[in-house]
Design an enzyme around this catalytic site. Structure first.
Site, PDB file in Angstrom:
ATOM      1  N   LYS A  27      -3.384   2.684   1.351  1.00 66.74           N
ATOM      2  CA  LYS A  27      -2.499   1.713   1.023  1.00 66.74           C
ATOM      3  C   LYS A  27      -1.733   1.940   0.206  1.00 66.74           C
ATOM      4  CE  LYS A  27      -5.447  -1.990  -0.861  1.00 66.74           C
ATOM      5  NZ  LYS A  27      -6.492  -1.311  -0.197  1.00 66.74           N
ATOM      6  N   ARG A  40      -6.475 -10.612  -4.232  1.00 63.02           N
ATOM      7  CA  ARG A  40      -7.409  -9.819  -2.951  1.00 63.02           C
ATOM      8  C   ARG A  40      -8.890 -10.944  -3.385  1.00 63.02           C
ATOM      9  NH1 ARG A  40      -7.837  -4.646  -5.555  1.00 63.02           N
ATOM     10  NH2 ARG A  40     -10.043  -3.468  -4.699  1.00 63.02           N
ATOM     11  N   ARG A  48     -12.795  11.729  -0.850  1.00 60.76           N
ATOM     12  CA  ARG A  48     -11.660  11.056  -1.843  1.00 60.76           C
ATOM     13  C   ARG A  48     -12.295  11.039  -3.887  1.00 60.76           C
ATOM     14  NH1 ARG A  48      -7.911   5.665  -2.341  1.00 60.76           N
ATOM     15  NH2 ARG A  48     -10.200   4.755  -3.949  1.00 60.76           N
ATOM     16  N   ARG A 100     -12.775  10.091  -9.010  1.00 60.71           N
ATOM     17  CA  ARG A 100     -12.307   8.774  -9.642  1.00 60.71           C
ATOM     18  C   ARG A 100     -13.737   8.529  -9.618  1.00 60.71           C
ATOM     19  NH1 ARG A 100      -8.601   4.708  -6.577  1.00 60.71           N
ATOM     20  NH2 ARG A 100     -10.201   2.599  -6.630  1.00 60.71           N
ATOM     21  N   ARG A 118     -18.355  -2.078  -2.720  1.00 62.31           N
ATOM     22  CA  ARG A 118     -16.411  -2.280  -3.396  1.00 62.31           C
ATOM     23  C   ARG A 118     -16.889  -3.321  -1.156  1.00 62.31           C
ATOM     24  NH1 ARG A 118     -14.480   2.627  -4.621  1.00 62.31           N
ATOM     25  NH2 ARG A 118     -12.572   1.799  -4.544  1.00 62.31           N
TER      26      ARG A 118
HETATM   27  P1  AMP Z   1      -8.633  -0.042  -6.206  1.00 59.87           P
HETATM   28  O1  AMP Z   1      -7.983   0.650  -6.950  1.00 59.87           O
HETATM   29  O2  AMP Z   1      -7.334  -1.156  -5.172  1.00 59.87           O
HETATM   30  O3  AMP Z   1      -9.851   0.075  -5.188  1.00 59.87           O
HETATM   31  O4  AMP Z   1      -8.794  -1.098  -6.897  1.00 59.87           O
HETATM   32  C1  AMP Z   1     -10.321  -0.875  -8.113  1.00 59.87           C
HETATM   33  C2  AMP Z   1     -11.037  -1.484  -8.757  1.00 59.87           C
HETATM   34  O5  AMP Z   1      -9.979  -2.345  -9.832  1.00 59.87           O
HETATM   35  C3  AMP Z   1     -11.043  -3.154  -7.616  1.00 59.87           C
HETATM   36  O6  AMP Z   1     -13.048  -2.087  -7.116  1.00 59.87           O
HETATM   37  C4  AMP Z   1     -11.846  -3.845  -8.724  1.00 59.87           C
HETATM   38  O7  AMP Z   1     -12.886  -3.393  -9.518  1.00 59.87           O
HETATM   39  C5  AMP Z   1     -10.523  -3.545  -9.512  1.00 59.87           C
HETATM   40  N1  AMP Z   1      -9.201  -4.695  -9.113  1.00 59.87           N
HETATM   41  C6  AMP Z   1      -8.132  -3.946  -8.696  1.00 59.87           C
HETATM   42  N2  AMP Z   1      -7.688  -5.289  -8.493  1.00 59.87           N
HETATM   43  C7  AMP Z   1      -7.976  -6.202  -8.644  1.00 59.87           C
HETATM   44  C8  AMP Z   1      -8.101  -7.807  -7.988  1.00 59.87           C
HETATM   45  N3  AMP Z   1      -6.717  -7.850  -7.068  1.00 59.87           N
HETATM   46  N4  AMP Z   1      -9.006  -8.437  -8.295  1.00 59.87           N
HETATM   47  C9  AMP Z   1      -9.588  -8.417  -9.139  1.00 59.87           C
HETATM   48  N5  AMP Z   1     -10.026  -6.875  -9.105  1.00 59.87           N
HETATM   49  C10 AMP Z   1      -9.192  -5.895  -9.556  1.00 59.87           C
END
Ligand code: AMP
Length: 190
Positions: free
Chosen positions: A14, A89, A128, A134, A146
C-alpha cells in the site's frame, strides 16, 4: 475530488503504491500508521497510547484512530482528493469515514484492495524489518498477529464497500509497475 481507500494486509504494498499515486495524480496521502509513528517519535500521549497496541500487532482503539484522522483531514482543506492507507480497518472506522466524507459531499470513489497470500506477506515484512528496523516488522510473532488481526477484524471492511459497488481487487503479487498499471487504469476511469 477522488477519494481512494487503498486496502490490503500489512506488507501488500500500500505505501509503495500510494507514493506513486501521489506523484501521478496529486492526491493527498493519509496513512494512519505513519501518523501514529510520527506521534511516537514526538513522544506525545497519543503516541505512547498507540505504541502499546502497535508493539503487539493489535489495532489502536477506534475512538483514538478516528479522532486522529478527523484532525488530519481538517488540517488539509482544498485538496484534490485523498488516498486513505491503512484506514478504515474496522466497520466503525468505515462508517466514520463515510460520514466525514458525506459532510463534505464527497463519497469514497473506490476501494482498491491489493491481494497477497499470508506467507508472502510475512516474508516481505521480515525483509522490510531487516532493512528498516521498524519495530513491528522485527518479530515473526507480531507479524503473524498483524496478519491474523487483518483477516479477522479488517477484511469485513471490504464487504462494506463491496455492498456500495466500490470494491476493486488487484493481485498484489505482480510487479510494482504492473500493480501500478492496474491502479492507474482505475483512477483514469474516474
Ligand atoms: P500500518 O503502518 O498501517 O501497518 O500500521 C501499523 C500499526 O498501526 C498497526 O498494526 C496498528 O497497530 C496501528 N494502526 C494503523 N492504522 C490503524 C487503524 N486504522 N486502526 C487501528 N490501528 C491502526
Amino acid at each position: 475530488m477522488i477519494n481512494i481507500v487503498l486496502f490490503g494486509p500489512p506488507g501488500c504494498g500500500k505505501g509503495t503504491q500510494a507514493s506513486k499515486m501521489v506523484d501521478k495524480y496529486n492526491l493527498c496521502h493519509i496513512s494512519t500508521g505513519d501518523l501514529f509513528r510520527s506521534e511516537i517519535t514526538g513522544k506525545t500521549a497519543l503516541g505512547m497510547e498507540a505504541k502499546a497496541y502497535m508493539d503487539k500487532g493489535e489495532l489502536v482503539p477506534d475512538s483514538v484512530t478516528i479522532n486522529m484522522l478527523k484532525l488530519k483531514m481538517q488540517s488539509l482543506p482544498d485538496v484534490n482528493g485523498f488516498i486513505f492507507d491503512g484506514f478504515p480497518r474496522t466497520i466503525p472506522q468505515a462508517e466514520a469515514l463515510d460520514n466525514m466524507l458525506q459532510e463534505m459531499n464527497e463519497p469514497v470513489s473506490k476501494m482498491i484492495s491489493l491481494k497477497v497470500r499470508d506467507e508472502e506477506l510475512v516474508k516481505r515484512l521480515l525483509m522490510r524489518g531487516e532493512a528498516s528496523g521498524r519495530a513491528d516488522d522485527l518479530s515473526e510473532d507480531v507479524i503473524w498477529n498483524r496478519v491474523r488481526v487483518y483477516n479477522e477484524q479488517t477484511l469485513p471492511v471490504a464487504s462494506h464497500y463491496q455492498k456500495q459497488s466500490k470494491l476493486v481487487e488487484i493481485n498484489g503479487e505482480e510487479s510494482i509497475e504492473e500493480v501500478f498499471g492496474e491502479i492507474s487504469k482505475i483512477l483514469d476511469s474516474l
